[in-house]
Design a protein around this motif. Structure first.
Motif, PDB file in Angstrom:
ATOM      1  N   ARG A 205       5.409  -3.398   2.272  1.00 34.20           N
ATOM      2  CA  ARG A 205       5.506  -3.758   3.698  1.00 34.20           C
ATOM      3  C   ARG A 205       6.367  -5.014   3.888  1.00 34.20           C
ATOM      4  O   ARG A 205       6.432  -5.872   3.029  1.00 34.20           O
ATOM      5  N   PHE A 206       6.963  -5.102   5.056  1.00 35.65           N
ATOM      6  CA  PHE A 206       7.622  -6.340   5.451  1.00 35.65           C
ATOM      7  C   PHE A 206       6.536  -7.342   5.809  1.00 35.65           C
ATOM      8  O   PHE A 206       5.463  -6.964   6.300  1.00 35.65           O
ATOM      9  N   LEU A 207       6.790  -8.591   5.582  1.00 39.21           N
ATOM     10  CA  LEU A 207       5.818  -9.639   5.888  1.00 39.21           C
ATOM     11  C   LEU A 207       5.381  -9.567   7.350  1.00 39.21           C
ATOM     12  O   LEU A 207       4.199  -9.742   7.660  1.00 39.21           O
ATOM     13  N   SER A 208       6.295  -9.277   8.235  1.00 37.62           N
ATOM     14  CA  SER A 208       5.963  -9.196   9.665  1.00 37.62           C
ATOM     15  C   SER A 208       5.016  -8.043   9.988  1.00 37.62           C
ATOM     16  O   SER A 208       4.390  -8.029  11.041  1.00 37.62           O
TER      17      SER A 208
ATOM     18  N   ARG B 226      -4.806  -5.963   9.557  1.00 34.13           N
ATOM     19  CA  ARG B 226      -4.593  -5.318   8.251  1.00 34.13           C
ATOM     20  C   ARG B 226      -5.215  -6.139   7.126  1.00 34.13           C
ATOM     21  O   ARG B 226      -5.775  -5.582   6.180  1.00 34.13           O
ATOM     22  N   VAL B 227      -5.125  -7.449   7.222  1.00 37.41           N
ATOM     23  CA  VAL B 227      -5.730  -8.306   6.197  1.00 37.41           C
ATOM     24  C   VAL B 227      -7.250  -8.178   6.245  1.00 37.41           C
ATOM     25  O   VAL B 227      -7.902  -8.079   5.196  1.00 37.41           O
ATOM     26  N   ARG B 228      -7.831  -8.134   7.433  1.00 28.26           N
ATOM     27  CA  ARG B 228      -9.292  -7.957   7.551  1.00 28.26           C
ATOM     28  C   ARG B 228      -9.737  -6.624   6.947  1.00 28.26           C
ATOM     29  O   ARG B 228     -10.726  -6.556   6.213  1.00 28.26           O
TER      30      ARG B 228
ATOM     31  N   ARG C 258      -0.571  -9.214  -8.560  1.00 32.28           N
ATOM     32  CA  ARG C 258      -0.454  -7.949  -9.278  1.00 32.28           C
ATOM     33  C   ARG C 258      -1.621  -7.001  -9.002  1.00 32.28           C
ATOM     34  O   ARG C 258      -1.428  -5.810  -8.772  1.00 32.28           O
ATOM     35  N   LEU C 259      -2.838  -7.537  -9.002  1.00 34.47           N
ATOM     36  CA  LEU C 259      -4.024  -6.687  -8.900  1.00 34.47           C
ATOM     37  C   LEU C 259      -4.460  -6.370  -7.475  1.00 34.47           C
ATOM     38  O   LEU C 259      -5.027  -5.307  -7.227  1.00 34.47           O
ATOM     39  N   HIS C 260      -4.214  -7.298  -6.554  1.00 38.64           N
ATOM     40  CA  HIS C 260      -4.800  -7.153  -5.223  1.00 38.64           C
ATOM     41  C   HIS C 260      -3.791  -7.060  -4.085  1.00 38.64           C
ATOM     42  O   HIS C 260      -3.971  -6.267  -3.162  1.00 38.64           O
ATOM     43  N   LEU C 261      -2.764  -7.860  -4.125  1.00 37.69           N
ATOM     44  CA  LEU C 261      -1.852  -7.900  -2.969  1.00 37.69           C
ATOM     45  C   LEU C 261      -0.735  -6.864  -3.045  1.00 37.69           C
ATOM     46  O   LEU C 261      -0.501  -6.142  -2.076  1.00 37.69           O
ATOM     47  N   LYS C 262      -0.045  -6.776  -4.172  1.00 37.03           N
ATOM     48  CA  LYS C 262       1.065  -5.830  -4.268  1.00 37.03           C
ATOM     49  C   LYS C 262       0.639  -4.375  -4.088  1.00 37.03           C
ATOM     50  O   LYS C 262       1.347  -3.622  -3.422  1.00 37.03           O
ATOM     51  N   PRO C 263      -0.491  -3.940  -4.653  1.00 34.54           N
ATOM     52  CA  PRO C 263      -0.872  -2.537  -4.437  1.00 34.54           C
ATOM     53  C   PRO C 263      -1.083  -2.188  -2.962  1.00 34.54           C
ATOM     54  O   PRO C 263      -0.843  -1.056  -2.557  1.00 34.54           O
TER      55      PRO C 263
END
Length: 61
Positions: free
Chosen positions: A24-27, A33-35, A14-19
């Motif tokens: 986005r699609f997982l692919s 982008r994660v870095r 809720r706080l970090h990933l969804k925003p």
């Protein structure tokens, strides 16, 4: 799964990933982008390194 573990995971989502990644699609979620996301997360004063590490490891699973 323990209730506390599930609650922590829900909070991370809720706080970090969804925003950042929710639309986005997982692919489309690349290592670069994660870095970038993690660098920005660490730059925020409200997030400490252990929390960032747990969030990043959860995102990778």
């Amino acid at each position: 799964m323990e209730d506390t573990t599930r609650e922590r995971y829900e909070g991370v989502l809720r706080l970090h990933l969804k925003p950042t990644f929710g639309a986005r699609f997982l692919s489309d979620i690349t290592p670069a982008r994660v870095r970038t996301w993690r660098t920005r997360l660490l730059a925020r004063k409200s997030v400490n390194r252990p929390s960032s590490r747990r969030t990043s490891s959860f995102a990778a699973s």
